[in-house]
Design a protein around this motif. Sequence first.
Motif, PDB file in Angstrom:
ATOM      1  N   SER A  13       0.911  -1.134   0.061  1.00 47.71           N
ATOM      2  CA  SER A  13       0.136  -0.215   0.127  1.00 47.71           C
ATOM      3  C   SER A  13       0.927   1.092  -0.044  1.00 47.71           C
ATOM      4  O   SER A  13       0.332   2.307   0.283  1.00 47.71           O
ATOM      5  CB  SER A  13      -0.778  -0.049   1.103  1.00 47.71           C
ATOM      6  N   TYR A  14       2.243   1.108  -0.208  1.00 50.85           N
ATOM      7  CA  TYR A  14       3.157   2.444  -0.363  1.00 50.85           C
ATOM      8  C   TYR A  14       3.353   2.605  -1.712  1.00 50.85           C
ATOM      9  O   TYR A  14       3.892   1.925  -2.538  1.00 50.85           O
ATOM     10  CB  TYR A  14       4.196   2.054   0.594  1.00 50.85           C
ATOM     11  N   PRO A  15       3.442   3.677  -2.103  1.00 48.53           N
ATOM     12  CA  PRO A  15       2.914   5.056  -1.511  1.00 48.53           C
ATOM     13  C   PRO A  15       1.353   5.288  -1.583  1.00 48.53           C
ATOM     14  O   PRO A  15       0.917   4.682  -2.537  1.00 48.53           O
ATOM     15  CB  PRO A  15       3.538   6.147  -2.065  1.00 48.53           C
ATOM     16  N   PRO A  16       0.677   5.594  -0.714  1.00 49.54           N
ATOM     17  CA  PRO A  16      -0.752   6.137  -0.600  1.00 49.54           C
ATOM     18  C   PRO A  16      -1.199   6.999  -1.893  1.00 49.54           C
ATOM     19  O   PRO A  16      -0.197   7.949  -2.207  1.00 49.54           O
ATOM     20  CB  PRO A  16      -1.124   6.558   0.558  1.00 49.54           C
ATOM     21  N   TYR A  17      -2.377   6.644  -2.410  1.00 48.39           N
ATOM     22  CA  TYR A  17      -2.663   7.646  -3.582  1.00 48.39           C
ATOM     23  C   TYR A  17      -4.278   7.674  -3.752  1.00 48.39           C
ATOM     24  O   TYR A  17      -4.658   6.869  -3.206  1.00 48.39           O
ATOM     25  CB  TYR A  17      -2.385   6.849  -4.973  1.00 48.39           C
ATOM     26  N   LYS A  19       0.774  16.315 -17.610  1.00 53.18           N
ATOM     27  CA  LYS A  19       1.579  16.860 -16.701  1.00 53.18           C
ATOM     28  C   LYS A  19       1.705  16.201 -15.309  1.00 53.18           C
ATOM     29  O   LYS A  19       0.657  15.623 -15.078  1.00 53.18           O
ATOM     30  CB  LYS A  19       1.687  18.477 -16.636  1.00 53.18           C
ATOM     31  N   ALA A  20       3.096  16.254 -14.824  1.00 50.02           N
ATOM     32  CA  ALA A  20       3.226  15.906 -13.370  1.00 50.02           C
ATOM     33  C   ALA A  20       3.826  17.023 -12.785  1.00 50.02           C
ATOM     34  O   ALA A  20       4.947  17.361 -13.274  1.00 50.02           O
ATOM     35  CB  ALA A  20       3.998  14.611 -13.237  1.00 50.02           C
ATOM     36  N   HIS A  21       3.426  17.110 -11.556  1.00 47.57           N
ATOM     37  CA  HIS A  21       4.427  18.048 -10.804  1.00 47.57           C
ATOM     38  C   HIS A  21       4.151  17.658  -9.144  1.00 47.57           C
ATOM     39  O   HIS A  21       2.951  17.247  -8.757  1.00 47.57           O
ATOM     40  CB  HIS A  21       3.796  19.687 -10.930  1.00 47.57           C
ATOM     41  N   PHE A  22       5.181  18.230  -8.508  1.00 44.32           N
ATOM     42  CA  PHE A  22       5.096  18.039  -7.076  1.00 44.32           C
ATOM     43  C   PHE A  22       4.407  19.439  -6.347  1.00 44.32           C
ATOM     44  O   PHE A  22       4.752  20.390  -6.732  1.00 44.32           O
ATOM     45  CB  PHE A  22       6.536  18.034  -6.426  1.00 44.32           C
ATOM     46  N   GLU A  23       3.537  19.057  -5.404  1.00 45.20           N
ATOM     47  CA  GLU A  23       2.779  20.176  -4.780  1.00 45.20           C
ATOM     48  C   GLU A  23       2.803  19.415  -3.203  1.00 45.20           C
ATOM     49  O   GLU A  23       1.802  18.839  -2.982  1.00 45.20           O
ATOM     50  CB  GLU A  23       1.449  20.074  -5.502  1.00 45.20           C
ATOM     51  N   MET A  38       3.190  15.956  -2.483  1.00 42.25           N
ATOM     52  CA  MET A  38       2.288  15.388  -3.169  1.00 42.25           C
ATOM     53  C   MET A  38       2.751  15.458  -4.722  1.00 42.25           C
ATOM     54  O   MET A  38       3.105  16.395  -5.146  1.00 42.25           O
ATOM     55  CB  MET A  38       0.806  15.775  -3.242  1.00 42.25           C
ATOM     56  N   LEU A  39       2.835  14.063  -5.376  1.00 42.10           N
ATOM     57  CA  LEU A  39       3.080  13.914  -6.747  1.00 42.10           C
ATOM     58  C   LEU A  39       1.726  14.066  -7.592  1.00 42.10           C
ATOM     59  O   LEU A  39       0.985  13.082  -7.310  1.00 42.10           O
ATOM     60  CB  LEU A  39       3.805  12.624  -7.135  1.00 42.10           C
ATOM     61  N   VAL A  40       1.438  15.279  -8.354  1.00 45.50           N
ATOM     62  CA  VAL A  40       0.099  15.188  -8.869  1.00 45.50           C
ATOM     63  C   VAL A  40       0.306  14.873 -10.467  1.00 45.50           C
ATOM     64  O   VAL A  40       1.161  15.732 -11.023  1.00 45.50           O
ATOM     65  CB  VAL A  40      -0.636  16.556  -8.825  1.00 45.50           C
ATOM     66  N   ILE A  41      -0.637  13.930 -10.965  1.00 49.07           N
ATOM     67  CA  ILE A  41      -0.313  13.369 -12.262  1.00 49.07           C
ATOM     68  C   ILE A  41      -1.627  13.793 -12.961  1.00 49.07           C
ATOM     69  O   ILE A  41      -2.826  13.483 -12.191  1.00 49.07           O
ATOM     70  CB  ILE A  41      -0.062  11.981 -12.546  1.00 49.07           C
ATOM     71  N   GLU A  42      -1.494  14.584 -13.908  1.00 50.24           N
ATOM     72  CA  GLU A  42      -2.708  14.900 -14.602  1.00 50.24           C
ATOM     73  C   GLU A  42      -2.980  14.151 -15.879  1.00 50.24           C
ATOM     74  O   GLU A  42      -2.107  14.131 -16.607  1.00 50.24           O
ATOM     75  CB  GLU A  42      -2.883  16.385 -14.811  1.00 50.24           C
ATOM     76  N   LEU A  43      -4.340  13.550 -16.069  1.00 51.38           N
ATOM     77  CA  LEU A  43      -4.287  12.649 -17.141  1.00 51.38           C
ATOM     78  C   LEU A  43      -5.465  13.306 -18.088  1.00 51.38           C
ATOM     79  O   LEU A  43      -6.465  13.747 -17.493  1.00 51.38           O
ATOM     80  CB  LEU A  43      -4.889  11.072 -16.850  1.00 51.38           C
ATOM     81  N   GLN A  44      -5.778  12.772 -19.153  1.00 53.68           N
ATOM     82  CA  GLN A  44      -6.941  13.350 -20.176  1.00 53.68           C
ATOM     83  C   GLN A  44      -7.038  12.163 -21.114  1.00 53.68           C
ATOM     84  O   GLN A  44      -5.833  11.839 -21.650  1.00 53.68           O
ATOM     85  CB  GLN A  44      -6.490  14.763 -20.871  1.00 53.68           C
ATOM     86  N   ARG A  45      -8.329  11.851 -21.459  1.00 49.05           N
ATOM     87  CA  ARG A  45      -8.613  10.995 -22.361  1.00 49.05           C
ATOM     88  C   ARG A  45      -9.023  11.855 -23.866  1.00 49.05           C
ATOM     89  O   ARG A  45      -9.877  12.697 -23.610  1.00 49.05           O
ATOM     90  CB  ARG A  45      -9.697  10.146 -22.024  1.00 49.05           C
ATOM     91  N   GLU A  46      -8.243  11.604 -24.750  1.00 51.55           N
ATOM     92  CA  GLU A  46      -8.664  12.139 -26.186  1.00 51.55           C
ATOM     93  C   GLU A  46      -8.580  10.913 -27.387  1.00 51.55           C
ATOM     94  O   GLU A  46      -8.004  10.430 -27.657  1.00 51.55           O
ATOM     95  CB  GLU A  46      -7.376  12.879 -26.522  1.00 51.55           C
TER      96      GLU A  46
END
Length: 150
Positions: free
Chosen positions: A32-36, A107-111, A114-122
Amino acid sequence: MRYDWSPLRRSTIGFDRLFDALNEVQRAAEDSYPPYNIRRIGEDRFQISVALAGFAPDEVVLTVEHNVLTLEGKKADKEDSTLVYQGIATRPFKRQFTLADHVEVKKAHFENGMLVIELQREIPEAMKPRKIEIANGASKPAQQIAANAA
């Protein structure tokens, strides 16, 4: 007893196969590591947030291959002092997410740890539904037959 999850799969655009990949048996066996968290932020947009406290961006690798998003992390060995207590886990990890067809990482960025990964269906234009005009069947074939006879 097995439940029919097909209505849920149809309504979760972008992660159709995610529910198959993360069934109860795999969750129990999986670390379960890392949690998401996975969040739907639009009709065709999703966001994965991974808690990576203690990791720097250069210690994390994010790759996509054959509809599989892989997140790997390994803490660099920079110990100049002795820890009295370590409560923040910094062990190496590898976590994979199965993406539906045509889902791309935007895109992906640290905030704030937290690592934030943005996804889009095209969906490609060739695969999108399109309206087909239906002509009046009686008048056009009659004109074509007359043209062929002349």
